[in-house]
Design a protein around this motif. Structure first.
Motif, PDB file in Angstrom:
ATOM      1  N   VAL A 186      51.053  57.666-106.286  1.00 32.58           N
ATOM      2  CA  VAL A 186      52.465  57.187-107.340  1.00 32.58           C
ATOM      3  C   VAL A 186      51.926  56.208-108.237  1.00 32.58           C
ATOM      4  CG1 VAL A 186      54.250  57.360-109.179  1.00 32.58           C
ATOM      5  CG2 VAL A 186      53.838  59.148-107.513  1.00 32.58           C
ATOM      6  N   ARG A 201      52.246  56.089-117.368  1.00 33.56           N
ATOM      7  CA  ARG A 201      53.204  57.340-117.165  1.00 33.56           C
ATOM      8  C   ARG A 201      52.090  58.740-117.505  1.00 33.56           C
ATOM      9  NH1 ARG A 201      58.442  55.927-117.307  1.00 33.56           N
ATOM     10  NH2 ARG A 201      58.476  54.065-118.643  1.00 33.56           N
ATOM     11  N   ASN A 204      50.430  59.381-114.336  1.00 30.61           N
ATOM     12  CA  ASN A 204      51.551  59.362-113.196  1.00 30.61           C
ATOM     13  C   ASN A 204      52.054  61.468-113.927  1.00 30.61           C
ATOM     14  OD1 ASN A 204      51.336  57.653-112.178  1.00 30.61           O
ATOM     15  ND2 ASN A 204      52.766  57.067-112.292  1.00 30.61           N
TER      16      ASN A 204
ATOM     17  N   LEU B 181      56.599  65.797-106.302  1.00 25.04           N
ATOM     18  CA  LEU B 181      56.166  64.871-107.897  1.00 25.04           C
ATOM     19  C   LEU B 181      56.600  65.728-108.934  1.00 25.04           C
ATOM     20  CD1 LEU B 181      53.509  61.859-106.325  1.00 25.04           C
ATOM     21  CD2 LEU B 181      55.229  62.071-106.989  1.00 25.04           C
ATOM     22  N   GLN B 182      56.169  67.180-108.944  1.00 31.82           N
ATOM     23  CA  GLN B 182      56.429  67.943-110.084  1.00 31.82           C
ATOM     24  C   GLN B 182      58.318  68.088-109.654  1.00 31.82           C
ATOM     25  OE1 GLN B 182      54.197  68.244-112.206  1.00 31.82           O
ATOM     26  NE2 GLN B 182      56.050  69.384-113.051  1.00 31.82           N
ATOM     27  N   ARG B 185      59.610  65.250-111.518  1.00 38.38           N
ATOM     28  CA  ARG B 185      59.344  65.299-113.053  1.00 38.38           C
ATOM     29  C   ARG B 185      59.940  66.671-113.272  1.00 38.38           C
ATOM     30  NH1 ARG B 185      53.885  65.958-111.200  1.00 38.38           N
ATOM     31  NH2 ARG B 185      53.066  63.718-111.118  1.00 38.38           N
ATOM     32  N   ASP B 190      60.741  60.450-114.523  1.00 37.64           N
ATOM     33  CA  ASP B 190      59.170  60.247-114.372  1.00 37.64           C
ATOM     34  C   ASP B 190      59.237  59.431-113.445  1.00 37.64           C
ATOM     35  OD1 ASP B 190      57.040  59.232-114.846  1.00 37.64           O
ATOM     36  OD2 ASP B 190      56.991  58.724-117.019  1.00 37.64           O
ATOM     37  N   PRO B 191      58.078  59.990-112.532  1.00 34.83           N
ATOM     38  CA  PRO B 191      57.823  58.881-111.136  1.00 34.83           C
ATOM     39  C   PRO B 191      57.513  57.586-111.480  1.00 34.83           C
ATOM     40  CG  PRO B 191      56.787  61.426-110.976  1.00 34.83           C
ATOM     41  CD  PRO B 191      57.488  60.785-112.490  1.00 34.83           C
TER      42      PRO B 191
END
Lengths: 218, 207
Positions: A186, A201, A204, B181-182, B185, B190-191
């Motif tokens: 990330v 953004r 990511n 991470l998903q 989301r 937003d990571p």
């Protein structure tokens, strides 16, 4: 009788003067509400249309010029195909304003630029990281005027294994590409204040299905 | 001095001088608190000495402090002293809450006679903890959804060393870091906005 007629005449005269004065005041206020806006094109082959924020068309601007606009919020969209048609908002305040027009390139134009620079960028990545052969370079994107590049590096996996996904960002300065955010899972906006937020953004976001498939197929 | 002059002077005193004096006093008080934040104090015994950095006081219900980190020591003869760190900021409520427990026979006798004070303090401490927790979630909304534990990953958070921000922590099996991470989301976050640390993980690109 004569006095009565005089009074009537005086009243009408005063009324006319009053109307003229009020009209004049309104006219003056209206005139003063317009501000000179210096439109300066920073790109060639560019033309724009300016709209009020309520979508009412205000002006077509084919080249750098001065136009008159009232105070308020407006947006412009390029009308030539070489540039993105995204709305770019700007505000006119009380002072005369200079608006520099430098919209992002269109997707097609960025795509063409990307195809020209892909080989160079891949060489930089593979020469910088020896393990690049274990990864597929996917979801490559150029931004703005082609000076920002991002990609997702998808780990090559077999069977039902899930790949790790790395994000990388490069910047082009003086015609030379340089890695500005090395590959990582990330990219934090806080850690890279010099990279535009929209680039970070975008990279990511989740990898495309096509990108994930390519990590298995190859 | 005739009566009307006297009345005039009394009126002047009541309607002009008095409000002016009140305004002056209020201004003076607010001047002293400019840039400071009220910190509620609840300690048992209530006459314990409270030392905030180098300033000591007793029998106060609140104190005004400038935003920052403070070391607070609460003490009283016959009771075990306690020291706590508090962070005072403009957007969160800080409290000094401490119960001192007896170490001498006199203090033990006092303790036995004032059990209700300790119960009451526990209630206040619980309420304050809830307030602080809610303020923290308001400031970092993602923490309201954490931790998340799934078969293949655990998402949590910790505060940064300066206590002023948070770090999202992810412990995931290899290949499931993107799934974690998903998950972030999917929660609507937003990571990109966070510092995210992956536990038991080494970035292969850090050669």
């Amino acid at each position: 009788m004569r006095t009565h007629s005089m009074n009537k005449k005086t009243i009408i005269t005063l009324l006319v003067i009053g109307i003229v004065l009020v009209g004049g005041c309104f006219g003056l206020v209206e005139y003063l509400s317009y501000k000179t806006v210096h439109i300066v094109f920073k790109q060639d082959d560019l033309a724009i249309t300016i709209y009020k924020d309520n979508n009412k068309k205000k002006a077509d601007v084919p080249s750098s010029s001065d136009i008159m606009l009232k105070k308020g919020t407006y947006y412009y969209t390029p009308t030539t195909d070489a540039f993105s048609h995204d709305k770019v908002y700007f505000t006119i305040n009380s002072d005369d304003t200079t608006i520099e027009i430098s919209p992002a390139y269109s997707s097609a134009r960025l795509s063409t630029l990307l195809s020209q620079d892909t080989a160079t960028i891949h060489t930089i990545l593979t020469s910088s990281y020896s393990m690049m052969s274990n990864y597929v370079i996917a979801d490559e994107t150029l931004y703005h005027h082609g000076e920002w590049y991002s990609a997702r590096l998808i780990e090559r996996v077999t069977g039902s294994n899930e790949p790790d996904v790395y994000r990388v960002i490069l910047q082009k300065n003086n015609d030379t590409w340089k890695i500005v955010a090395s590959p990582r899972l990330v990219i934090s906006i806080k850690d890279f204040p010099n990279i535009p937020d929209y680039v970070i953004r975008q990279v990511n976001k989740a990898p495309s299905t096509q990108a994930l498939d390519s990590s298995r197929a190859s | 001095m005739n009566r009307s002059v006297k009345l005039f002077l009394v009126g002047l005193g009541l309607f002009i001088v008095l409000p002016l004096a009140l305004w002056g006093i209020i201004s003076l008080l607010s001047l002293n608190h400019t840039g400071k934040v009220s910190v509620d104090i609840t300690v048992v015994p209530s006459d314990a000495t409270i030392q905030v950095d180098n300033t000591s006081f007793t029998n106060k219900k609140s104190v005004y402090l400038k935003p920052g980190d403070y070391s607070v020591t609460v003490s009283k003869d016959g009771f075990e002293s306690t020291t706590q760190e508090i962070t005072v900021s403009e957007d969160t409520t800080a409290h000094i809450i401490a119960a001192l427990y007896p170490v001498s026979s006199d203090a033990t006798a006092w303790y036995n006679e004032h059990q209700d004070d300790y119960y009451e303090l526990e209630g206040i401490a619980g309420t304050a903890a809830n307030e602080t927790g809610q303020e923290f979630i308001n400031r970092y909304p993602i923490t309201g959804s954490l931790p998340i534990q799934k078969a293949t990953y655990l998402i949590g958070y910790k505060k940064t060393d300066d206590q002023k921000n948070i770090i999202i922590t992810i412990t995931a099996y290899e290949g499931y870091r993107e799934s974690a991470l998903q998950e972030i989301r999917n929660l609507g976050f937003d990571p990109s906005n966070y510092t995210i640390e992956f536990n038991n993980y080494e970035n292969p690109f850090n050669e």
